[in-house]
Scaffold this motif. Structure first.
Motif, short mmCIF file in Angstrom:
data_model
loop_
_atom_site.label_atom_id
_atom_site.label_comp_id
_atom_site.label_asym_id
_atom_site.label_seq_id
_atom_site.Cartn_x
_atom_site.Cartn_y
_atom_site.Cartn_z
N ALA A 143 -1.94 -5.61 15.92
CA ALA A 143 -3.28 -5.87 15.17
C ALA A 143 -4.30 -6.67 15.79
O ALA A 143 -5.41 -6.47 15.98
N ILE A 144 -3.71 -7.75 16.16
CA ILE A 144 -4.66 -8.63 17.08
C ILE A 144 -5.46 -8.08 18.21
O ILE A 144 -6.51 -7.97 18.35
N ALA A 145 -4.60 -7.18 19.03
CA ALA A 145 -5.06 -6.12 20.01
C ALA A 145 -5.82 -5.14 19.54
O ALA A 145 -6.99 -4.97 20.23
N SER A 146 -5.86 -4.66 18.54
CA SER A 146 -6.63 -3.56 17.98
C SER A 146 -8.01 -4.19 17.62
O SER A 146 -9.11 -3.59 17.87
N ILE A 147 -7.84 -5.27 17.01
CA ILE A 147 -9.16 -6.13 16.65
C ILE A 147 -10.06 -6.52 17.67
O ILE A 147 -11.22 -6.30 17.80
N LYS A 148 -9.18 -7.01 18.61
CA LYS A 148 -9.88 -7.51 19.98
C LYS A 148 -10.64 -6.53 20.65
O LYS A 148 -11.53 -6.55 21.19
N ASP A 149 -9.86 -5.51 20.77
CA ASP A 149 -10.42 -3.97 21.32
C ASP A 149 -11.71 -3.53 20.48
O ASP A 149 -12.60 -3.30 21.29
N ALA A 150 -11.76 -3.55 19.33
CA ALA A 150 -12.65 -3.08 18.43
C ALA A 150 -14.01 -4.11 18.50
O ALA A 150 -15.12 -3.71 18.72
N LEU A 151 -13.81 -5.59 18.53
CA LEU A 151 -14.86 -6.31 18.94
C LEU A 151 -15.34 -6.48 20.10
O LEU A 151 -16.57 -6.26 20.59
N ASN A 152 -14.60 -6.00 21.39
CA ASN A 152 -14.93 -5.92 22.59
C ASN A 152 -15.99 -4.56 22.79
O ASN A 152 -16.80 -4.48 23.64
N ASN A 153 -15.63 -3.58 21.96
CA ASN A 153 -16.57 -2.29 21.80
C ASN A 153 -17.67 -2.50 21.47
O ASN A 153 -18.42 -1.49 21.31
N LEU A 154 -17.95 -3.45 20.50
CA LEU A 154 -19.25 -3.57 19.85
C LEU A 154 -20.22 -3.95 20.71
O LEU A 154 -20.07 -4.72 21.70
N PRO A 155 -21.61 -3.43 20.47
CA PRO A 155 -22.56 -3.55 21.32
C PRO A 155 -22.92 -4.94 21.31
O PRO A 155 -22.87 -5.88 20.31
N ALA A 156 -23.44 -5.46 22.51
CA ALA A 156 -23.72 -6.80 22.59
C ALA A 156 -25.06 -7.24 21.76
O ALA A 156 -25.81 -6.60 21.49
#
Length: 156
Positions: A143-156
């Motif tokens: 879950a941590i990896a999934s959330i980090k991935d989702a946050l990293n894919n958000l536009p800046a």
């Protein structure tokens, strides 16, 4: 044309694109905040599971009622943090959609297993509880990896 002047004074209006960008920016900020909160809850849950695992090992190799109580105190802490993380993830999912691996976080040490672990105090019960702790820790890591991935894919 007066409408154009009003739009130009509005911070949410992008002259180049001719569209409002404010709602998207707000949603991105809200998603980032919800994701960071979920990560914080999951990281605390992971710490509790790591401590529970340590106490579980003590319990497995000759522990006593104190080590068992400490293990279950950390398990209960982890359950609370997992519940909070699920609420945080629900907010995040409303912004971004479903996140893989997040809904599968479970830490279910049922009543009979708890009873067996405390009162029968056998290696089998200790091993079963330890396995559940390790599965939950793996789920939290996913879950941590999934959330980090989702946050990293958000536009800046």
């Amino acid at each position: 044309m007066d409408d154009d002047k009003n739009y130009q004074n509005d911070d949410s209006y992008d002259e180049d694109d001719g569209i409002y960008s404010y709602p998207d920016e707000v949603q991105i900020a809200e998603a980032r905040e919800a994701g960071n909160q979920a990560l914080a809850s999951l990281q605390v849950a992971r710490e509790s599971l790591t401590k529970a695992s340590g106490w579980g090992m003590v319990d497995l190799f000759g522990g006593n009622i104190i080590s068992g109580a400490m293990k279950y105190a950390r398990i209960n802490d982890a359950k609370k943090q997992i519940a909070q993380a699920k609420l945080d993830v629900q907010v995040l999912s409303e912004k971004l959609g479903n996140l893989p691996g997040v809904d599968s976080i479970h830490l279910n040490v049922d009543g009979f297993l708890t009873f067996a672990d405390f009162f029968l105090d056998g290696a089998v019960a200790d091993i079963l509880v330890q396995a559940k702790i390790e599965r939950a820790r793996g789920s939290v890591d996913t879950a941590i990896a999934s959330i980090k991935d989702a946050l990293n894919n958000l536009p800046a």
